[in-house]
Design a protein around this motif. Structure first.
Motif, mmCIF file in Angstrom:
data_model
loop_
_atom_site.group_PDB
_atom_site.id
_atom_site.type_symbol
_atom_site.label_atom_id
_atom_site.label_comp_id
_atom_site.label_asym_id
_atom_site.label_seq_id
_atom_site.Cartn_x
_atom_site.Cartn_y
_atom_site.Cartn_z
ATOM 1 N N UNK A 1 0.744 -1.036 0.250
ATOM 2 C CA UNK A 1 -0.079 -0.066 -0.391
ATOM 3 C C UNK A 1 0.723 1.527 -0.068
ATOM 4 N N UNK A 2 1.146 1.846 -1.106
ATOM 5 C CA UNK A 2 1.429 2.935 -1.371
ATOM 6 C C UNK A 2 0.490 4.820 -0.987
ATOM 7 N N UNK A 3 0.866 5.777 0.049
ATOM 8 C CA UNK A 3 -0.546 6.621 -0.075
ATOM 9 C C UNK A 3 0.021 7.461 -1.596
ATOM 10 N N UNK A 4 -0.956 8.780 -1.744
ATOM 11 C CA UNK A 4 -0.619 9.179 -3.036
ATOM 12 C C UNK A 4 0.116 9.940 -2.375
ATOM 13 N N UNK A 5 0.847 11.509 -3.788
ATOM 14 C CA UNK A 5 1.463 12.120 -2.877
ATOM 15 C C UNK A 5 0.556 14.055 -2.960
ATOM 16 N N UNK A 6 -0.046 13.505 -4.116
ATOM 17 C CA UNK A 6 -0.912 14.497 -5.022
ATOM 18 C C UNK A 6 -2.229 14.359 -4.543
ATOM 19 N N UNK A 7 -2.838 15.921 -5.203
ATOM 20 C CA UNK A 7 -3.926 15.211 -4.882
ATOM 21 C C UNK A 7 -4.933 15.600 -5.968
ATOM 22 N N UNK A 8 -6.209 15.494 -5.982
ATOM 23 C CA UNK A 8 -6.667 14.999 -7.328
ATOM 24 C C UNK A 8 -7.091 16.329 -8.648
ATOM 25 N N UNK A 9 -6.915 17.018 -9.796
ATOM 26 C CA UNK A 9 -5.866 17.539 -10.349
ATOM 27 C C UNK A 9 -7.920 17.792 -11.337
ATOM 28 N N UNK A 10 -8.001 17.133 -11.632
ATOM 29 C CA UNK A 10 -9.660 17.718 -12.514
ATOM 30 C C UNK A 10 -11.065 17.546 -11.790
ATOM 31 N N UNK A 11 -12.060 17.650 -11.995
ATOM 32 C CA UNK A 11 -13.226 17.089 -11.586
ATOM 33 C C UNK A 11 -13.845 15.976 -11.825
ATOM 34 N N UNK A 12 -13.091 14.996 -13.053
ATOM 35 C CA UNK A 12 -13.524 13.768 -12.747
ATOM 36 C C UNK A 12 -12.933 13.166 -11.195
ATOM 37 N N UNK A 13 -11.441 13.263 -11.461
ATOM 38 C CA UNK A 13 -10.158 12.993 -10.367
ATOM 39 C C UNK A 13 -11.689 13.198 -8.946
ATOM 40 N N UNK A 14 -11.817 14.768 -8.621
ATOM 41 C CA UNK A 14 -12.747 14.705 -7.648
ATOM 42 C C UNK A 14 -13.987 13.874 -7.336
ATOM 43 N N UNK A 15 -14.788 13.275 -8.382
ATOM 44 C CA UNK A 15 -15.558 12.960 -7.634
ATOM 45 C C UNK A 15 -15.173 11.694 -7.746
ATOM 46 N N UNK A 16 -14.537 11.096 -8.489
ATOM 47 C CA UNK A 16 -13.654 9.672 -8.467
ATOM 48 C C UNK A 16 -13.406 9.262 -6.721
ATOM 49 N N UNK A 17 -12.505 10.779 -6.022
ATOM 50 C CA UNK A 17 -11.486 10.625 -5.572
ATOM 51 C C UNK A 17 -13.671 10.928 -3.331
ATOM 52 N N UNK A 18 -14.475 12.030 -4.184
ATOM 53 C CA UNK A 18 -15.546 11.865 -3.446
ATOM 54 C C UNK A 18 -16.065 10.686 -3.330
ATOM 55 N N UNK A 19 -16.599 10.313 -4.630
ATOM 56 C CA UNK A 19 -17.055 8.321 -4.303
ATOM 57 C C UNK A 19 -16.527 7.651 -2.994
ATOM 58 N N UNK A 20 -15.110 7.311 -3.382
ATOM 59 C CA UNK A 20 -14.384 6.445 -3.007
ATOM 60 C C UNK A 20 -14.567 6.816 -1.503
ATOM 61 N N UNK A 21 -14.103 8.005 -1.274
ATOM 62 C CA UNK A 21 -14.688 8.256 0.192
ATOM 63 C C UNK A 21 -15.728 7.982 1.265
ATOM 64 N N UNK A 22 -16.452 8.075 0.706
ATOM 65 C CA UNK A 22 -18.610 8.350 1.274
ATOM 66 C C UNK A 22 -18.183 7.052 0.996
ATOM 67 N N UNK A 23 -18.165 6.443 0.248
ATOM 68 C CA UNK A 23 -18.784 4.814 0.098
ATOM 69 C C UNK A 23 -17.785 3.832 0.743
ATOM 70 N N UNK A 24 -16.236 4.095 2.045
ATOM 71 C CA UNK A 24 -15.827 3.570 2.531
ATOM 72 C C UNK A 24 -15.877 3.628 4.122
#
Length: 478
Positions: free
Chosen positions: A198-221
């Motif tokens: 397991x490796x942590x991502x160093x950066x953050x989402x860069x575009x809207x689609x990536x942010x939407x994916x990030x938000x959905x993954x966190x909300x459902x986990x």
């Protein structure tokens, strides 16, 4: 189909349901608005890029959405009830309380209290062999390792395998068919042995689609899987087993499925023979304590065991079904469902072992933030311990007391809102906290005593001696 839809939208309370006074049937809008608004707030949570997300106006909007989502989550069990089901009403209370606490943690406690916003974690699974091997060799894919990925695994789908097994089973009797099915599907029970990196991502989402994916993954986990936002992994090792969709199917059919069926028989038989026909007032308020007055002690114990096993199996079935349905999304984190339980129940040897390894960790983050951390802080304040010194008693008691509140709050919602009638669950979980503390204290004292006298640290109970001495044979009349 018409009757099913009418039942789903029928606002008539189910017989036996005891909703909280002044609540009303749950509406579609009330159910969907909290998670939708929570998702919208999550879109603005990660810091930039882009820089447009780093303005004061966006932060105010984000916090306003988060506060609204939190209020709506907390309001769910306080203003609404599910008329069609007592169980769903219980779940509504858990969803509302957990969702509200999660929102407060994600947007206020974690960022402003600890300067932490969850980062995504990327998992890499490398096949390994069963037997110990040098790390260099184990890091290479072992496609033909026993229990690992076999040639042709991807060529036959779960449905194909099941259809083939059913065709063979139909040729025999009903009793034979079960064993034919189990034999034909036994290869589905094997999980893939892997190293989990397991490796942590160093950066953050860069575009809207990536942010939407990030938000959905966190909300459902719920467990925090896929993010640097969870408690310690109970496996304590990179060596693990990767369940597959076929493995989950085998588990449903031949492990948890029969457990659910057996528990259902016990629960239904107990109700029909001992509880059905009890005097009731409106909405199922009983005039007597049915558990104590109508069930003998042996049946109280049997029913308690059956309800516990049913709950564990139901969690496992739901987890496995979600894993099967979302498996086509792999390698997306949405398809990553690590085992819900990390130790078989018959391998549990202590109260601490059960709650640490034998039970699910769906509420781990909630208990950590609202129970473990406050408990540790209180113990250090009362004892004068430094921040770097362990505060295990406060940690354990805080976690279990928070659990006691969560579960008693949920059962209160199906007991007419009466806290006094929900004390049973609160006492149970609180008592388990004290049991873990007492058990650990005794264990340490016994281990220290044995070590000083050069005795074995692990010793067996009296039954081992009875078997070796022949007493069991004599008692068996042999």
């Amino acid at each position: 189909m018409t009757s099913l839809l009418s039942a789903l939208f029928d606002a008539t309370p189910r017989p036996g349901l005891q909703p909280v006074p002044n609540t009303k049937p749950l509406t579609f809008e009330a159910a969907v608005l909290p998670p939708i608004i929570y998702f919208l707030a999550l879109l603005f949570l990660p810091p930039p890029p882009p820089q447009s997300f780093d303005t004061l106006a966006v932060k105010l909007l984000r916090n306003a959405l988060a506060l609204l989502a939190g209020v709506l989550f907390f309001r769910l069990p306080l203003a609404y009830y599910v008329p069609q089901s007592i169980g769903l009403n219980y779940q509504l209370a858990l969803v509302g309380l957990y969702g509200g606490c999660r929102v407060l943690d994600a947007f206020f406690i974690s960022p402003y209290g600890f300067g932490h916003i969850p980062r995504r974690v990327r998992y890499k699974h490398i096949s390994r062999a069963h037997t110990p091997m040098p790390v260099e060799a184990d890091n290479e894919p072992q496609a033909n390792a026993k229990g690992g990925a076999k040639a042709g695994d991807d060529e036959q789908t779960v449905s194909d395998t099941v259809s083939d097994a059913v065709q063979h089973a139909r040729r025999g009797s009903l009793a034979d068919s079960y064993f034919v099915l189990e034999k034909k599907l036994s290869d589905l029970s094997e999980m893939k042995p892997v190293y989990e990196l397991a490796t942590s991502e160093e950066g953050w989402p860069h575009n809207f689609f990536d942010r939407a994916s990030w938000a959905l993954e966190l909300e459902t986990s719920m467990r925090g899987i896929g993010f640097t936002w969870t408690t310690a992994d109970v496996r304590h090792t990179r060596k693990t087993w990767l369940p597959t969709a076929k493995n989950r199917l085998h588990s449903i059919l031949f492990h948890v499925g029969p457990v659910l069926a057996g528990c259902f028989v016990i629960i239904r038989t107990t109700y029909v023979q001992y509880l059905e026909g009890a005097p009731q007032a409106d909405f199922g308020v009983h005039t007597e304590d049915l558990f104590d007055s109508r069930l003998p002690l042996w049946l109280q114990l049997l029913l308690t065991a059956a309800l516990g096993a049913f709950l564990m199996a139901a969690f496992s079935v739901a987890h496995s079904m979600a894993a099967i349905m979302l498996s086509p999304l792999a390698p997306s984190p949405l398809a990553f469902f690590p085992p819900l339980y990390s130790t078989r129940i018959w391998d549990i040897k202590s109260v601490r072992g059960f709650w640490s390894y034998g039970w699910h960790r769906l509420f781990a983050r909630l208990f950590l933030v609202y129970g473990v951390w406050p408990g540790e802080w209180l113990e250090r304040k009362l004892t004068g311990k430094r921040s770097d010194e362990p505060a295990d008693i406060g940690k354990v008691l805080g976690g279990f007391i928070s659990s006691a509140f969560v579960h008693s709050f949920a059962v209160r919602s199906v007991l007419g809102g009466e806290w006094s009638r929900a004390l049973g669950e609160a006492k149970f979980f609180a008592a388990n906290g004290f049991a873990v503390v007492l058990e650990e204290g005794i264990r340490r004292q016994v281990m220290s005593w044995r070590k000083k006298r050069g005795l074995q640290l692990e010793m067996w109970n009296f039954a081992r001696g009875w078997v070796n001495a022949g007493l069991v044979r004599e008692m068996a009349g042999k």
